[in-house]
Design a protein around this motif. Sequence first.
Motif, short mmCIF file in Angstrom:
data_model
loop_
_atom_site.label_atom_id
_atom_site.label_comp_id
_atom_site.label_asym_id
_atom_site.label_seq_id
_atom_site.Cartn_x
_atom_site.Cartn_y
_atom_site.Cartn_z
N SER A 7 57.42 34.18 12.13
CA SER A 7 58.05 34.90 13.01
C SER A 7 58.38 33.72 14.70
O SER A 7 57.41 33.12 14.51
N VAL A 8 59.37 34.22 15.34
CA VAL A 8 59.83 33.24 16.27
C VAL A 8 59.24 33.76 17.61
O VAL A 8 59.26 34.78 18.01
N VAL A 9 58.59 32.81 18.25
CA VAL A 9 58.35 33.37 19.77
C VAL A 9 59.36 33.41 20.63
O VAL A 9 60.45 32.74 20.49
N ALA A 28 53.03 19.38 26.82
CA ALA A 28 53.43 18.06 26.35
C ALA A 28 53.25 17.09 27.34
O ALA A 28 53.58 15.90 27.12
N ASP A 29 52.65 17.31 28.37
CA ASP A 29 52.40 16.22 29.57
C ASP A 29 51.00 16.11 29.93
O ASP A 29 50.57 17.15 30.29
N TYR A 30 50.50 15.02 29.70
CA TYR A 30 48.87 15.01 29.73
C TYR A 30 48.26 15.12 31.12
O TYR A 30 47.56 16.13 31.31
N ALA A 31 49.03 14.88 32.26
CA ALA A 31 48.53 15.12 33.45
C ALA A 31 48.64 16.64 33.82
O ALA A 31 47.70 17.28 34.28
N ILE A 46 57.10 30.75 28.73
CA ILE A 46 56.65 30.14 27.50
C ILE A 46 57.21 28.55 27.52
O ILE A 46 56.45 27.86 27.27
N ARG A 47 58.32 28.40 28.19
CA ARG A 47 58.95 27.00 28.18
C ARG A 47 58.01 26.33 29.12
O ARG A 47 57.67 25.06 28.99
N GLN A 48 57.63 27.09 30.28
CA GLN A 48 56.71 26.25 31.26
C GLN A 48 55.26 25.73 30.38
O GLN A 48 55.01 24.71 30.76
N LEU A 49 54.91 26.70 29.73
CA LEU A 49 53.56 26.49 29.02
C LEU A 49 53.67 25.19 28.06
O LEU A 49 52.93 24.36 28.07
#
Length: 219
Positions: free
Chosen positions: A27-29, A43-46, A35-38
């Motif tokens: 199933s696709v979210v 993906a970004d360590y900081a 969701i994109r912001q999360l």
Amino acid sequence: MKKTLTAILPGILLCALLAPPAFAQTSVVEDTPLIRQLRNAQADYALNQAAVRQGAKLATFCANCHGDNGNSTHPDTPNLAGQNPIYLLGQTLKFADGRRRYEWMEGLIKAMKPQEIIASAMFYARQPVTTKISPAGAALVAQGKVYYEKVCFRCHGPDGRGSETYARLAGQQESYVTLTLHRYRDGTGERTAPEMTTSTKLMNDEDIRAVAAYIASMK
Ligand code: HEC
Ligand code: HEC
């Protein structure tokens, strides 16, 4: 010598029979800005570190109901610890637009900033789950395991760890799971998900008690 299809076909069929049953975890979210912001923060360590710190601060408020580090001590309140962050965010979006009904959470989500919602989800996803011993007894737990491995594992995974679209179940509050399964099965309106309506349709009350006891005991 070149093998013909008829010569290798029995082998292929045997492999198919012996292969472990496939998961239905496809199933696709839904692709929303939150969701994109999360995903960007993941993906970004900081950004990731900052969000987890912010989520930890907010958690002092959530702890009244969801317990320290998201391990709930109220029977009907779910653990948030160890859930997939995308799943948590997805449920928050459901509270926000009324697809999931619980007045307190609906109000709370409206009062939170998008960044706070994301930070909470990222914080709780990182917390370890403390499994409790089910008071239901070993026989009922064993019965629940059989049922789980017949039906539920297909989406929630054999170890109940869930995914972005399917809740983590391992270690979830027994009473909350029981209540929730009744709601899906009986169509009481608080929770709606076609996958869960179908999955609970054939369950009797004892199946529900057994599966809930097993889930609570899963590590
Ligand atoms: C007054 C008690 C209370 C407080 C405080 C509270 N919650 Fe909840 N929350 C609940 C209950 C009860 C449910 C389960 C509702 C239901 O039965 O569907 C829930 C459900 C959730 C869920 C869905 C979990 C799942 O397994 O599907 C999320 C996510 C959540 N809360 C996040 C939060 C966050 C983040 C905070 C703090 C910012 C918070 N809650 C504060 C009572 C509370
Ligand atoms: C076809 C896929 C599928 C199967 C099979 C399935 N589930 Fe689910 N389950 C879901 C989805 C999707 C959700 C999230 C539903 C929502 O948004 O309310 C969910 C949610 C749940 C929840 C709520 C978790 C929470 O944190 O609030 C419980 C409990 C649950 N499932 C238990 C089960 C049990 C027990 C079985 C087997 C009898 C089962 N599920 C079989 C897809 C499935």
